[in-house]
Motif scaffolding. Structure first.
Motif, PDB file in Angstrom:
ATOM      1  N   ILE A 104      24.397 -45.452  29.524  1.00  0.00           N
ATOM      2  CA  ILE A 104      24.379 -44.569  28.150  1.00  0.00           C
ATOM      3  C   ILE A 104      23.171 -44.020  28.522  1.00  0.00           C
ATOM      4  O   ILE A 104      21.902 -44.501  28.338  1.00  0.00           O
ATOM      5  N   GLU A 105      23.143 -42.696  28.183  1.00  0.00           N
ATOM      6  CA  GLU A 105      22.418 -41.867  28.573  1.00  0.00           C
ATOM      7  C   GLU A 105      21.212 -42.445  29.311  1.00  0.00           C
ATOM      8  O   GLU A 105      19.844 -41.277  28.875  1.00  0.00           O
ATOM      9  N   PRO A 106      21.280 -42.297  30.471  1.00  0.00           N
ATOM     10  CA  PRO A 106      20.576 -42.009  31.747  1.00  0.00           C
ATOM     11  C   PRO A 106      19.345 -40.777  32.381  1.00  0.00           C
ATOM     12  O   PRO A 106      20.506 -40.060  31.890  1.00  0.00           O
ATOM     13  N   PRO A 107      18.715 -40.209  32.559  1.00  0.00           N
ATOM     14  CA  PRO A 107      17.748 -39.289  32.743  1.00  0.00           C
ATOM     15  C   PRO A 107      18.363 -38.502  34.192  1.00  0.00           C
ATOM     16  O   PRO A 107      17.328 -38.836  34.543  1.00  0.00           O
ATOM     17  N   LEU A 108      19.068 -38.433  34.383  1.00  0.00           N
ATOM     18  CA  LEU A 108      19.520 -38.187  35.830  1.00  0.00           C
ATOM     19  C   LEU A 108      19.174 -36.741  35.749  1.00  0.00           C
ATOM     20  O   LEU A 108      20.524 -35.967  35.500  1.00  0.00           O
ATOM     21  N   THR A 109      19.070 -35.598  34.938  1.00  0.00           N
ATOM     22  CA  THR A 109      18.536 -34.572  34.918  1.00  0.00           C
ATOM     23  C   THR A 109      18.764 -33.321  36.631  1.00  0.00           C
ATOM     24  O   THR A 109      19.240 -32.404  35.708  1.00  0.00           O
TER      25      THR A 109
END
Length: 246
Positions: A104-109
């Motif tokens: 759920i919405e991981p910050p893997l930018t």
């Protein structure tokens, strides 16, 4: 360092719930009804009582080490935000032990290079983790809103300030590079979910679902805390049951 604490509730196959910056009850409270049919195992990451504090800082690699022995039972893994970084890293190291993976919405930018909004999310997120309450006030509020904190125009609530201070000094999320090919190659069923509240999160989740060959879902109404959005609990259970039937 001492082990982390996992609080279990319910009956049935285990669903390991890994929270991010907010605590497990805040993150997963809306899933409580699933305990009638599933064992909900609420992980308390280091720094979140009753688990011990981190020795140095919040670190997704340490999270992965803490989660590794918890995969021995072959649970379904559901992970949110920063917590998904450690969960993905642990799953990639032992893919045969993970029954399914919901992210759920991981910050893997890094998955969306060249995107200005994603780059901004990475920059302000790293700045808040590094500087805490000393970060640029406008950027701090922007990041907190993206992270689902109850932020208005007045002074920040004490609970939000405490959360910022707890996170200060954490390992930057932008450094995370979990080996996604190991997860995809193992054929782990994957669901990637977002809340439809920020284009940067949507683009990251699109890219992650594509990289893992996973299902993609958007549930609006709860911002970053997608698990509390209308319909999410039902979709999650349907996803878990599909794996059980398979």
């Amino acid at each position: 360092m001492g082990g982390i604490v996992v609080v279990r509730d319910g009956f049935g196959p285990e669903v390991l719930l890994v929270h991010g910056g907010a605590g497990p009850r805040t993150t997963w409270g809306a899933l409580a009804s699933l305990a009638d049919r599933w064992t909900l195992a609420l992980v308390h990451r280091r720094g979140y009582p009753p688990s011990p504090p981190p020795r140095v800082r919040q670190d997704f690699e340490v999270d992965a080490q803490d989660l590794a022995p918890l995969l021995a039972a072959g649970p379904h893994v559901v992970a949110h935000s920063y917590g998904a970084l450690g969960a993905l890293t642990a799953a990639a190291a032992a893919p045969g032990r993970v029954r399914s993976l919901t992210l759920i919405e991981p910050p893997l930018t890094h998955l969306v290079p060249g995107d200005r909004e994603v780059a901004r999310l990475a920059r302000i997120g790293d700045a808040v983790l590094a500087q805490g309450m000393e970060a640029d006030p406008a950027e701090l509020r922007e990041f907190l809103r993206l992270a689902g904190a109850p932020v208005g125009d007045g002074p920040l609530p004490e609970s939000v300030v405490a959360g910022v201070r707890r996170a200060q000094g954490s390992r930057p999320a932008s450094e995370a590079r979990p080996p996604l090919d190991m997860v995809r190659g193992a054929g782990i069923p994957v669901l990637v979910a977002s809340g439809g509240h920020a284009s940067a999160h949507e683009r990251i989740c699109d890219a992650l679902a594509d990289a893992l060959g996973g299902e993609r879902a958007v549930y609006r109404g709860a911002g970053h805390f997608v698990a509390a959005a209308p319909g999410f609990a039902e979709r999650l259970e349907s996803f878990l049951l599909a794996d059980a039937r398979g």
